[in-house]
Design a protein around this motif. Structure first.
Motif: not given
Length: 94
Positions: A48-52, A58-62
């Protein structure tokens, strides 16, 4: 009589030993199950930590990509230091 008492004592001790061994086996099984559960919980928490972290990246890249996009909405400072339109007209007439 002493021999009979000694044999009886031996049987009681053997019964107690068998009960203690059964209990020990039960406790070992329980400890094994708890250890397995703990390992699985740690794996799940790590996953779960890795997914977060991945989603955060991904959010930063977006966000970075959206910042460079031509149609991105940008907050711009109002001209003339933030004056209202009426104040701007008065200033231009001076």
């Amino acid at each position: 009589l002493a021999l009979f008492e000694e044999e009886e004592r031996g049987r009681r001790l053997q019964a107690r030993l068998a009960a203690a061994e059964r209990r020990n086996r039960q406790l070992k099984e329980r400890v094994g199950k708890v250890k397995r559960s703990l390992r699985n919980a740690r794996k799940a928490a790590h996953k779960a930590e890795q997914e977060v972290l991945e989603l955060h990246e991904k959010l930063k890249a977006a966000e970075r990509q959206a910042g460079h996009h031509l149609n991105a909405v940008m907050q711009e400072e109002p001209p003339f230091g933030g004056l209202t339109s009426a104040a701007i007209r008065d200033r231009m007439q001076l």
